[in-house]
Design an enzyme around this catalytic site. Structure first.
Site, PDB file in Angstrom:
ATOM      1  CG  ASN A  28      -2.213   0.745   0.996  1.00 29.56           C
ATOM      2  OD1 ASN A  28      -2.340   1.512   0.036  1.00 29.56           O
ATOM      3  ND2 ASN A  28      -3.174   0.553   1.877  1.00 29.56           N
ATOM      4  CD  GLU A  51       5.884   4.335  -7.116  1.00 29.77           C
ATOM      5  OE1 GLU A  51       5.013   3.527  -7.374  1.00 29.77           O
ATOM      6  OE2 GLU A  51       5.912   4.996  -6.075  1.00 29.77           O
ATOM      7  CD  GLU A 103       9.209   2.815  -4.424  1.00 34.13           C
ATOM      8  OE1 GLU A 103      10.301   3.347  -4.721  1.00 34.13           O
ATOM      9  OE2 GLU A 103       8.430   3.269  -3.586  1.00 34.13           O
TER      10      GLU A 103
HETATM   11  P1  DGT Z   1       6.405   3.784   0.315  1.00 34.56           P
HETATM   12  O1  DGT Z   1       7.890   3.849   0.159  1.00 34.56           O
HETATM   13  O2  DGT Z   1       5.915   2.384   0.511  1.00 34.56           O
HETATM   14  O3  DGT Z   1       5.904   4.763   1.299  1.00 34.56           O
HETATM   15  O4  DGT Z   1       5.859   4.139  -1.135  1.00 34.56           O
HETATM   16  P2  DGT Z   1       5.103   5.398  -1.637  1.00 34.56           P
HETATM   17  O5  DGT Z   1       3.854   5.586  -0.876  1.00 34.56           O
HETATM   18  O6  DGT Z   1       6.045   6.553  -1.747  1.00 34.56           O
HETATM   19  O7  DGT Z   1       4.828   4.910  -3.136  1.00 34.56           O
HETATM   20  P3  DGT Z   1       3.477   4.436  -3.785  1.00 34.56           P
HETATM   21  O8  DGT Z   1       3.759   3.763  -5.065  1.00 34.56           O
HETATM   22  O9  DGT Z   1       2.676   3.591  -2.873  1.00 34.56           O
HETATM   23  O10 DGT Z   1       2.756   5.771  -4.098  1.00 34.56           O
HETATM   24  C1  DGT Z   1       3.296   7.009  -4.464  1.00 34.56           C
HETATM   25  C2  DGT Z   1       2.129   7.900  -4.814  1.00 34.56           C
HETATM   26  O11 DGT Z   1       1.732   7.647  -6.142  1.00 34.56           O
HETATM   27  C3  DGT Z   1       0.893   7.643  -3.956  1.00 34.56           C
HETATM   28  O12 DGT Z   1       0.222   8.867  -3.749  1.00 34.56           O
HETATM   29  C4  DGT Z   1       0.057   6.713  -4.796  1.00 34.56           C
HETATM   30  C5  DGT Z   1       0.411   7.131  -6.176  1.00 34.56           C
HETATM   31  N1  DGT Z   1       0.395   6.065  -7.159  1.00 34.56           N
HETATM   32  C6  DGT Z   1       1.385   5.190  -7.417  1.00 34.56           C
HETATM   33  N2  DGT Z   1       1.093   4.433  -8.475  1.00 34.56           N
HETATM   34  C7  DGT Z   1      -0.128   4.833  -8.904  1.00 34.56           C
HETATM   35  C8  DGT Z   1      -0.981   4.448  -9.963  1.00 34.56           C
HETATM   36  O13 DGT Z   1      -0.698   3.575 -10.786  1.00 34.56           O
HETATM   37  N3  DGT Z   1      -2.164   5.110 -10.019  1.00 34.56           N
HETATM   38  C9  DGT Z   1      -2.543   6.059  -9.134  1.00 34.56           C
HETATM   39  N4  DGT Z   1      -3.721   6.623  -9.284  1.00 34.56           N
HETATM   40  N5  DGT Z   1      -1.758   6.460  -8.151  1.00 34.56           N
HETATM   41  C10 DGT Z   1      -0.570   5.862  -8.051  1.00 34.56           C
END
Ligand code: DGT
Length: 230
Positions: A28, A51, A103
């Site tokens: 998540n 990412e 990632e």
């Molecule tokens: P971490 O290191 O586990 O805290 O990872 P995060 O939260 O930095 O990375 P991630 O991939 O869960 O999400 C980064 C932001 O990008 C988060 O606001 C959700 C968004 N996000 C990532 N991939 C997608 C996608 O394919 N579609 C949409 N709508 N949002 C996405």
């Protein structure tokens, strides 16, 4: 240690691989994927691909991540198209190193986020069809295979707190409900395996643990990654 390394290389060559042993890290929002990647970054056999959030925040000066959260109906298709492209770039990025650690993946973009947008009725039918057509074409015609999925399993309340604490400007208005719903989709995909298709065997880690206790959890999958077996 050296013997282990040579054995590993030998196995690698024996398999006659045309691509590195590929591990994707899923979970998540706020589950600690970046921390996990940083832990393995020090290993010289591993090509770590974080990412491309920075690219999503600056596509020719446009912040697509911010636009998507501000007006999802208007911008989700644009955002999702760009996510899919940047993920494809990561999957196909060449490396001489034997192990690639990514990632997220093109799979979670499609199976978790597009799924969520579909459930929320944010993406129109035609937009979803175009995303799917691209996804189906690239996954059938390009080698985007992965060997292992590391699922950082959390509870929505824990990641919500982390997300609030890190205070990313674009995520300020993301409600707990959204994380609960994304959590359920990740669970169905990687834990219960009842949703979509699982691209590789899955290792599940308890990612609710805080930073000081998480190293033991990481060590659990170190042998899977380095001996390349499940
Ligand atoms: P971490 O290191 O586990 O805290 O990872 P995060 O939260 O930095 O990375 P991630 O991939 O869960 O999400 C980064 C932001 O990008 C988060 O606001 C959700 C968004 N996000 C990532 N991939 C997608 C996608 O394919 N579609 C949409 N709508 N949002 C996405």
């Amino acid at each position: 240690n050296i013997a282990k390394r040579i054995l590993k290389m030998a196995n690698f060559l024996k398999e006659g691989r045309t691509r590195p042993y590929t591990v994707i890290v899923e979970g998540n929002i706020g589950s600690g994927k970046t921390t996990f990647l940083n832990y393995f970054n020090r290993n010289k056999d591993v090509c770590v691909l974080a990412e491309p959030v920075e690219m999503w925040r600056d596509c020719d000066g446009y912040n697509l991540l911010g636009a998507m959260y501000e007006d999802p109906k208007r911008w989700s298709f644009t955002f999702q198209s760009y996510v899919q492209l940047t993920m494809l770039q990561q999957h196909t990025k060449e490396t001489d190193l034997p192990i690639k650690l990514m990632e997220r993946s093109i799979y979670s973009a499609r199976y978790c986020f597009v799924e969520q947008l579909k459930r929320d009725k944010v993406l129109s039918g035609p937009s979803e069809s175009v995303i799917n057509a691209w996804f189906n074409w690239v996954t059938s015609n390009k080698n985007l295979d992965v060997d292992l999925v590391v699922y950082l399993r959390t509870t929505p309340e824990v990641v919500y707190e982390r997300m609030m604490k890190r205070n990313r400007a674009e995520e300020k208005s993301v409600p707990l409900e959204y994380l609960k719903s994304l959590h359920k989709i990740h669970e169905d995909w990687l834990y219960y395996k009842t949703l979509h298709h699982c691209p590789a065997p899955v290792i599940i880690l308890n990612a609710n643990l805080d930073r000081s206790n998480i190293a033991n959890e990481y060590e659990k999958c170190e042998s899977h990654i380095f001996n390349k077996e499940v």
